[in-house]
Scaffold this motif. Structure first.
Motif, PDB file in Angstrom:
ATOM      1  N   PHE A  21      -0.902   5.379 -18.837  1.00 27.31           N
ATOM      2  CA  PHE A  21      -0.985   4.099 -18.141  1.00 27.31           C
ATOM      3  C   PHE A  21      -0.634   2.946 -19.074  1.00 27.31           C
ATOM      4  N   PRO A  34      -3.426  -3.713 -11.109  1.00 24.03           N
ATOM      5  CA  PRO A  34      -3.231  -2.920 -12.330  1.00 24.03           C
ATOM      6  C   PRO A  34      -2.177  -3.507 -13.262  1.00 24.03           C
ATOM      7  N   TYR A  61      -3.884  -2.358  -4.634  1.00 23.37           N
ATOM      8  CA  TYR A  61      -4.231  -1.981  -5.997  1.00 23.37           C
ATOM      9  C   TYR A  61      -3.991  -0.493  -6.240  1.00 23.37           C
ATOM     10  N   MET A 106     -10.679   4.939  -8.748  1.00 23.75           N
ATOM     11  CA  MET A 106     -10.516   3.569  -9.229  1.00 23.75           C
ATOM     12  C   MET A 106     -11.513   2.595  -8.595  1.00 23.75           C
ATOM     13  N   LEU A 121     -11.014  -1.120  -8.944  1.00 17.33           N
ATOM     14  CA  LEU A 121     -10.117  -2.108  -9.533  1.00 17.33           C
ATOM     15  C   LEU A 121     -10.492  -3.510  -9.068  1.00 17.33           C
ATOM     16  N   MET A 176      -1.161   1.149  -8.731  1.00 21.12           N
ATOM     17  CA  MET A 176      -1.507   2.054  -9.822  1.00 21.12           C
ATOM     18  C   MET A 176      -0.685   3.339  -9.734  1.00 21.12           C
TER      19      MET A 176
END
Length: 691
Positions: free
Chosen positions: A586, A559, A436, A553, A555, A440
């Motif tokens: 983002f 992402p 993750y 993060m 998560l 990202m």
């Protein structure tokens, strides 16, 4: 009851245990009924004292020690919390308003004292007691997003002048009272005070900077240095026949620039607001003799009302004068008045010092307690009413780069890398979160035509041949290889880095600086207990030490699957705008949509909301990123609750890292902390250098 009390041992440990129980349970109860927590501590002191359960005594040596430490700590934190940077921006107007809001109450208070038969020395001290103020309303203007309004900034800056001046008047009055008055002794006392103040302000500032420079990131020793500084300054004040609270406040100002708004300041304030300062307020309650208190209010009601009316009127005249001189509108003037009303920190500490020195009688001390109770409630209520009508300050000019606007405002030179080359450092530790985090970092780097630096840190101390280090290196190499494979899936260049370091946070921040990183993307840490508050955790340390923005993060999904982004935004400061820029970046990289959520005070007018949304729309339009963004404003008192509820409909929420402040020495709730604890979607905690 007396038989039950006989079973309780007479021990300082018992007193300390009772105090801890009170501090833990009483303030939250009073805050739920919309009363300041410090009022609850005073009431608890009364109940536990001589007129109640008689469990604690103000004459007990343990209680005297803890109360004295709390009083010293209260004034130290008052000096430490003053934002010198904001003061320097409006120093002339801050000094002007500070002079007005000090001299007018001083004169009126002294007149009241003389009318009621006090000598000049006592009368002037009474005037100085109502001349200072405590910024209990700061959390309110902060929540409303109007801290940057000039009238608010000027009032905050004026606190420096009023507190110093009030404490100097106290020092002079006590010195005159303790000996025979003469011009020579007054001049000698003033000269000693000036030399002492200069020694504390410049000496501690120089010593602190030198010590912090030499000790680097040894936060525990730096914390002890700060404690030593405040108590040395307090002892020094007593040596020149000045009350110790004067030294404590000057010490707070002296180390203000040294500790900044970093981890050491947070630890100092945490220890004070959690333990020592509440001890002082409980001790104040123990000193109250309720029958005498009621009697003095009934017989001395005129004195109490005169002091109260004198305070309200003189502070209003000072705000009116500022309105006329600086062309403020009525809402700004009334906000200045309401912010300068509360009489807590310096007032209570100085009143207690005056009582102990025999300068003021119990009647004046009791009047000050009433004054504190009324103004600590009236001031914040008035601030909430008038500050909500202030115009939202417009955003400051942003220094944009060619690609995006979240990088440090001061470009970091590099001989080998273009200043606009986008580099994302991704520290790796937990194998379960590698994918993750790398995903990202890769999405952001690919969007900006940059590359990522997966970073693994093998912890080690002195010996490089330790078996544990060998195992850590092998584990780190596996993480880096996996990170390289994942980045290849997104066609993003990867430059893995393995570092051996005895401090993980330092390893991350130093590697990011060596790589000239534009952003650090790191995983979540659940270390939020007492030890983390006292000694910090990796996230805190990286936020403080890093040269570039940091995105932490939590998560819950890849992402690439996150297409609905919630961004709570409180004001239009440069820091808040860079959070919006990060969200836009983002969203454009992942074809996502953004909802900007502004939770405002219920008293905010429709025109203010419309102005805020219009300014926010301009900010969104300043970039060339084709991102769909909605703006939603909800008037509500429970900011965290609204954000948590709204986040249930989104894939990700991006919140700004904000440190806690204190008001009157007591901790103020942190909306960000509540959101992090209660939100059920993925979370990004975005912070900037030294945040």
């Amino acid at each position: 009851m007396e038989q039950l009390l006989n079973f309780i041992p007479d021990s300082p440990i018992v007193d300390f245990t009772i105090l801890l129980l009170v501090i833990l349970t009483v303030p939250p109860i009073f805050e739920k009924i919309k009363l300041p927590g410090l009022v609850g501590l005073l009431v608890a002191g009364v109940i536990l004292g001589q007129n109640g359960l008689n469990l604690l005594s103000a004459e007990d040596e343990t209680m005297k020690l803890l109360s004295d430490i709390g009083k010293i700590y209260l004034m130290f934190v008052a000096g430490l919390e003053i934002d010198l940077a904001e003061f320097r921006k409006t120093k002339n107007r801050s000094l002007g308003f500070g002079l007005a809001t000090f001299l007018l109450p001083l004169i009126i208070g002294a007149i009241v004292g003389r009318i009621f038969g006090f000598g000049w020395n006592s009368a002037i001290l009474i005037g100085s007691l109502i001349a200072s103020h405590t910024l209990l309303g700061y959390p309110i203007v902060n929540r409303l997003g109007v801290v940057a309004n000039e009238s608010v900034t000027v009032t905050i800056g004026a606190t420096i002048f009023t507190d110093i001046a009030a404490l100097l008047v106290l020092a002079i009055c006590v010195a005159i009272h303790s000996g025979e008055f003469s011009t020579l002794t007054l001049v000698i006392q003033l000269a000693a005070l000036a030399i002492y103040a200069a020694a504390v302000l410049f000496g501690l500032d120089w010593a602190g900077k030198e010590y912090f420079r030499r000790t680097g990131d040894e936060e525990s020793n730096q914390f002890l240095f700060v404690l030593l500084a405040v108590f040395l300054a307090s002892v020094g004040a007593q040596l020149i026949n000045v009350d110790k609270i004067v030294g404590a406040f000057l010490a707070g100002l002296a180390v203000n620039d040294v500790v900044g708004h970093g981890p050491v300041e947070e630890k100092v304030e945490f220890v004070g607001s959690t333990l020592f300062i509440p001890f002082f307020f409980v001790g104040m309650g123990l000193l109250l003799d309720i029958p005498a208190f009621i009697n003095s209010l009934s017989t001395g009601l005129g004195l109490t009302l005169a002091i109260l009316v004198g305070l309200l009127g003189s502070k209003f005249l000072a705000a009116l004068l500022a309105k006329l001189l600086y062309n403020y509108n009525w809402n700004e003037a009334l906000t200045m008045w309401s912010l300068s009303l509360p009489q807590v920190a310096a007032t209570l500490a100085a009143a207690l010092a005056g009582l102990e020195a025999g300068l003021i009688p119990d009647a004046v001390f009791n009047a000050v307690i009433v004054l504190m109770l009324i103004t600590s409630i009236l001031g914040p209520l008035a601030t909430a009413r008038f500050a909500s009508k202030l115009p939202i300050p417009k955003p400051t000019n942003e220094i944009q780069t060619e690609n995006w606007g979240i990088v440090s405002e001061e470009p970091i030179p590099s001989e080998n890398i273009s200043p606009h080359h986008f580099i994302v450092v991704v520290p790796l530790y937990n194998p379960l979160t590698v994918r993750y985090l790398i995903e990202m970092g890769a999405l952001l780097a690919r969007h900006e035509s940059g590359h990522i630096v997966p970073l693994a840190i093998a912890p080690a101390h002195v010996h490089m041949d330790e078996p544990q280090l060998g195992g850590a290196i092998k584990q780190s190499q596996k993480l880096l290889q996996r990170a390289t494979d994942i980045s290849a899936e997104f066609n993003v260049e990867s430059h893995p880095a393995l570092r051996i370091d005895d401090d993980i946070a330092e390893g991350i921040s130093r590697t990011a600086r060596e790589q000239n990183a534009s952003l650090i993307v790191m995983g979540w840490s659940q270390t939020t207990g007492l030890r983390a508050r006292l000694f910090g955790n990796i996230i805190d340390s990286v936020f403080w030490a890093a040269h570039c923005p940091v995105a932490v993060m939590r998560l819950l999904d890849e992402p690439i699957n996150m297409h609905r982004i919630l961004v709570p935004i409180k004001n239009l400061s440069s820091h808040a705008i860079r959070v919006v820029r990060f969200a836009q970046l983002f969203a454009d990289a992942n074809q996502a949509t953004i909802t900007l959520l502004h939770v405002c005070d219920r008293r905010t007018s429709p025109s203010q909301i419309a102005d805020f949304e219009a300014e926010l729309s301009k900010i969104l339009a300043q970039t060339n990123l084709p991102v769909n963004a909605d703006i939603k404003t909800i008037p509500h008192d429970n900011v965290a609750g609204v954000i948590v509820k709204a986040s249930q409909s989104f894939d990700m929420a991006i919140v700004r890292s904000r440190r806690r402040r204190t008001a009157g020495g007591l901790a103020v709730s942190d909306v960000t902390t509540q959101v992090l604890q209660q939100a059920t979607c993925s979370i990004v905690l975005f912070g900037e250098p030294h945040s």
